[in-house]
Scaffold this motif. Structure first.
Motif, PDB file in Angstrom:
ATOM      1  N   ASN A  92      -5.899  14.463   7.774  1.00  0.00           N
ATOM      2  CA  ASN A  92      -5.686  13.023   7.691  1.00  0.00           C
ATOM      3  C   ASN A  92      -6.482  11.812   6.993  1.00  0.00           C
ATOM      4  O   ASN A  92      -6.095  10.757   6.880  1.00  0.00           O
ATOM      5  CB  ASN A  92      -5.217  12.546   9.176  1.00  0.00           C
ATOM      6  CG  ASN A  92      -6.262  12.765  10.235  1.00  0.00           C
ATOM      7  OD1 ASN A  92      -7.560  12.169   9.696  1.00  0.00           O
ATOM      8  ND2 ASN A  92      -6.106  12.889  11.436  1.00  0.00           N
ATOM      9  N   THR A  93      -7.649  12.297   6.678  1.00  0.00           N
ATOM     10  CA  THR A  93      -8.642  11.221   6.305  1.00  0.00           C
ATOM     11  C   THR A  93      -9.179  11.947   5.068  1.00  0.00           C
ATOM     12  O   THR A  93     -10.109  13.221   5.113  1.00  0.00           O
ATOM     13  CB  THR A  93      -9.673  11.096   7.265  1.00  0.00           C
ATOM     14  OG1 THR A  93      -9.158  10.406   8.024  1.00  0.00           O
ATOM     15  CG2 THR A  93     -10.638   9.993   6.676  1.00  0.00           C
ATOM     16  N   SER A 120      -3.375   9.897   6.574  1.00  0.00           N
ATOM     17  CA  SER A 120      -3.273   8.557   6.971  1.00  0.00           C
ATOM     18  C   SER A 120      -4.214   7.448   6.465  1.00  0.00           C
ATOM     19  O   SER A 120      -4.314   6.200   6.410  1.00  0.00           O
ATOM     20  CB  SER A 120      -3.323   8.385   8.498  1.00  0.00           C
ATOM     21  OG  SER A 120      -4.508   8.812   9.019  1.00  0.00           O
ATOM     22  N   ASN A 144       6.032   6.721   1.123  1.00  0.00           N
ATOM     23  CA  ASN A 144       5.334   7.252   2.134  1.00  0.00           C
ATOM     24  C   ASN A 144       4.891   6.291   3.231  1.00  0.00           C
ATOM     25  O   ASN A 144       4.419   5.334   3.048  1.00  0.00           O
ATOM     26  CB  ASN A 144       4.004   7.794   1.481  1.00  0.00           C
ATOM     27  CG  ASN A 144       2.870   8.282   2.533  1.00  0.00           C
ATOM     28  OD1 ASN A 144       2.487   7.620   3.348  1.00  0.00           O
ATOM     29  ND2 ASN A 144       2.361   9.553   1.940  1.00  0.00           N
ATOM     30  N   GLN A 145       5.461   6.800   4.357  1.00  0.00           N
ATOM     31  CA  GLN A 145       5.183   5.903   5.514  1.00  0.00           C
ATOM     32  C   GLN A 145       4.118   6.218   6.239  1.00  0.00           C
ATOM     33  O   GLN A 145       3.741   5.489   7.452  1.00  0.00           O
ATOM     34  CB  GLN A 145       6.478   5.518   6.292  1.00  0.00           C
ATOM     35  CG  GLN A 145       7.685   4.823   5.466  1.00  0.00           C
ATOM     36  CD  GLN A 145       7.220   3.599   4.955  1.00  0.00           C
ATOM     37  OE1 GLN A 145       6.860   2.634   5.725  1.00  0.00           O
ATOM     38  NE2 GLN A 145       7.475   3.268   3.737  1.00  0.00           N
ATOM     39  N   VAL A 146       3.183   7.146   6.136  1.00  0.00           N
ATOM     40  CA  VAL A 146       2.309   7.578   6.780  1.00  0.00           C
ATOM     41  C   VAL A 146       0.943   6.975   6.435  1.00  0.00           C
ATOM     42  O   VAL A 146       0.278   6.661   7.474  1.00  0.00           O
ATOM     43  CB  VAL A 146       2.022   9.227   6.919  1.00  0.00           C
ATOM     44  CG1 VAL A 146       1.161   9.751   7.726  1.00  0.00           C
ATOM     45  CG2 VAL A 146       3.578   9.745   7.162  1.00  0.00           C
ATOM     46  N   LEU A 147       0.632   6.741   5.329  1.00  0.00           N
ATOM     47  CA  LEU A 147      -0.497   6.375   4.962  1.00  0.00           C
ATOM     48  C   LEU A 147      -0.751   4.807   5.491  1.00  0.00           C
ATOM     49  O   LEU A 147       0.185   4.017   4.985  1.00  0.00           O
ATOM     50  CB  LEU A 147      -0.766   6.332   3.363  1.00  0.00           C
ATOM     51  CG  LEU A 147      -2.135   5.919   2.731  1.00  0.00           C
ATOM     52  CD1 LEU A 147      -2.994   7.299   3.051  1.00  0.00           C
ATOM     53  CD2 LEU A 147      -1.784   5.618   1.279  1.00  0.00           C
ATOM     54  N   GLN A 148      -1.883   4.687   6.297  1.00  0.00           N
ATOM     55  CA  GLN A 148      -2.272   3.354   6.780  1.00  0.00           C
ATOM     56  C   GLN A 148      -3.428   2.747   6.062  1.00  0.00           C
ATOM     57  O   GLN A 148      -3.439   1.408   6.300  1.00  0.00           O
ATOM     58  CB  GLN A 148      -2.334   3.641   8.345  1.00  0.00           C
ATOM     59  CG  GLN A 148      -1.277   3.985   9.132  1.00  0.00           C
ATOM     60  CD  GLN A 148      -1.402   4.464  10.523  1.00  0.00           C
ATOM     61  OE1 GLN A 148      -2.547   4.093  10.914  1.00  0.00           O
ATOM     62  NE2 GLN A 148      -0.545   4.689  11.396  1.00  0.00           N
ATOM     63  N   HIS A 149      -4.380   3.503   5.442  1.00  0.00           N
ATOM     64  CA  HIS A 149      -5.586   2.997   5.222  1.00  0.00           C
ATOM     65  C   HIS A 149      -5.753   3.398   3.590  1.00  0.00           C
ATOM     66  O   HIS A 149      -6.021   4.491   3.351  1.00  0.00           O
ATOM     67  CB  HIS A 149      -6.793   3.247   5.979  1.00  0.00           C
ATOM     68  CG  HIS A 149      -6.360   2.932   7.458  1.00  0.00           C
ATOM     69  ND1 HIS A 149      -6.803   1.684   7.847  1.00  0.00           N
ATOM     70  CD2 HIS A 149      -6.289   3.812   8.438  1.00  0.00           C
ATOM     71  CE1 HIS A 149      -6.558   1.756   9.041  1.00  0.00           C
ATOM     72  NE2 HIS A 149      -6.155   2.713   9.537  1.00  0.00           N
ATOM     73  N   ARG A 172       4.808  -2.286   5.516  1.00  0.00           N
ATOM     74  CA  ARG A 172       4.310  -1.467   6.174  1.00  0.00           C
ATOM     75  C   ARG A 172       3.827  -1.903   7.433  1.00  0.00           C
ATOM     76  O   ARG A 172       2.786  -2.590   7.493  1.00  0.00           O
ATOM     77  CB  ARG A 172       3.455  -0.525   5.180  1.00  0.00           C
ATOM     78  CG  ARG A 172       4.099  -0.012   3.956  1.00  0.00           C
ATOM     79  CD  ARG A 172       3.210   0.494   3.169  1.00  0.00           C
ATOM     80  NE  ARG A 172       2.558   1.722   3.685  1.00  0.00           N
ATOM     81  CZ  ARG A 172       2.842   2.830   3.431  1.00  0.00           C
ATOM     82  NH1 ARG A 172       3.849   3.158   2.695  1.00  0.00           N
ATOM     83  NH2 ARG A 172       2.064   4.033   3.770  1.00  0.00           N
ATOM     84  N   ASN A 174       0.910  -1.641  10.250  1.00  0.00           N
ATOM     85  CA  ASN A 174      -0.350  -0.848  10.561  1.00  0.00           C
ATOM     86  C   ASN A 174      -1.139  -0.696   9.285  1.00  0.00           C
ATOM     87  O   ASN A 174      -1.760   0.017   9.334  1.00  0.00           O
ATOM     88  CB  ASN A 174      -0.454   0.269  11.366  1.00  0.00           C
ATOM     89  CG  ASN A 174       0.208  -0.068  12.720  1.00  0.00           C
ATOM     90  OD1 ASN A 174      -0.232  -1.203  13.220  1.00  0.00           O
ATOM     91  ND2 ASN A 174       1.079   0.879  13.219  1.00  0.00           N
ATOM     92  N   PHE A 175      -0.624  -1.443   8.037  1.00  0.00           N
ATOM     93  CA  PHE A 175      -1.358  -1.050   6.661  1.00  0.00           C
ATOM     94  C   PHE A 175      -2.367  -1.929   6.335  1.00  0.00           C
ATOM     95  O   PHE A 175      -2.146  -3.207   6.557  1.00  0.00           O
ATOM     96  CB  PHE A 175      -0.271  -0.869   5.746  1.00  0.00           C
ATOM     97  CG  PHE A 175      -0.748  -0.357   4.346  1.00  0.00           C
ATOM     98  CD1 PHE A 175      -0.801   0.943   4.193  1.00  0.00           C
ATOM     99  CD2 PHE A 175      -1.139  -1.145   3.426  1.00  0.00           C
ATOM    100  CE1 PHE A 175      -1.141   1.728   2.989  1.00  0.00           C
ATOM    101  CE2 PHE A 175      -1.586  -0.522   2.042  1.00  0.00           C
ATOM    102  CZ  PHE A 175      -1.948   0.859   2.208  1.00  0.00           C
TER     103      PHE A 175
END
Length: 175
Positions: A92-93, A120, A144-149, A172, A174-175
């Motif tokens: 995830n990172t 993410s 892609n709706q998962v990537l936040q950072h 998005r 939490n982006f």
């Protein structure tokens, strides 16, 4: 690492392990069932070591965070990681900042983002991805709706690329 069942974090930054050390760690990762966080920052790891790590990552179902900040990874290594991201369901990172990744590596990672539902956090800052790579990533963000950072600082991006990235991320959470 091959027989480790307890250690979940390994930080080996600033040890100049190079490709040889990265290949040895990659070999161990293929058998490791406990390590969830691996830090290999500033170790003079180039594409050969990166490709070995990416190959190990492809089938690894445990490692969640991988830090390769400040190595000498170029497009070939970034492309290998992009391929691994398409087959990895737990990482995830991924920090690949401050390397020598260019447009081709950025485009490959953009393609991987379209099909990855786990990553993410992705740091590609301080590379050489330029506008063409940033535009590919902006387009990938739409699917892609998962990537936040996402970090792309220090890549010599023009204002229009920055605007495309901003537009792609504005709706998005939490982006």
């Amino acid at each position: 690492l091959k027989v480790n069942r307890v250690l979940n974090t390994l930080e080996l930054g600033w040890n100049a392990i190079g490709d040889e050390g990265a290949i040895a760690i990659a070999d161990a990762l293929k058998f490791n069932g406990a390590l969830t966080r691996l830090v290999l920052d500033w170790n003079q790891i180039a594409d050969q070591g990166t490709i070995a790590l990416a190959d190990a990552l492809y089938g690894n179902g445990v490692l969640k965070k991988l830090f390769l900040h400040g190595n000498t990874i170029k497009d070939e290594g970034a492309i290998a990681f992009a391929t691994a991201l398409m087959g990895n369901k737990v990482l995830n990172t991924l920090y690949l900042n401050d390397n020598n990744i260019g447009t081709a590596g950025a485009k490959a990672n953009a393609k991987a983002l379209k099909g990855n539902g786990v990553l993410s956090a992705l740091d590609l800052g301080e590379n050489k991805i330029k506008d063409e790579g940033a535009i590919a990533i902006a387009n990938a963000l739409k699917g892609n709706q998962v990537l936040q950072h996402l970090w792309l600082n220090g890549n010599g991006l023009a204002n229009y690329s920055k605007q495309l990235l901003s537009d792609a991320s504005k709706d998005r959470a939490n982006f």
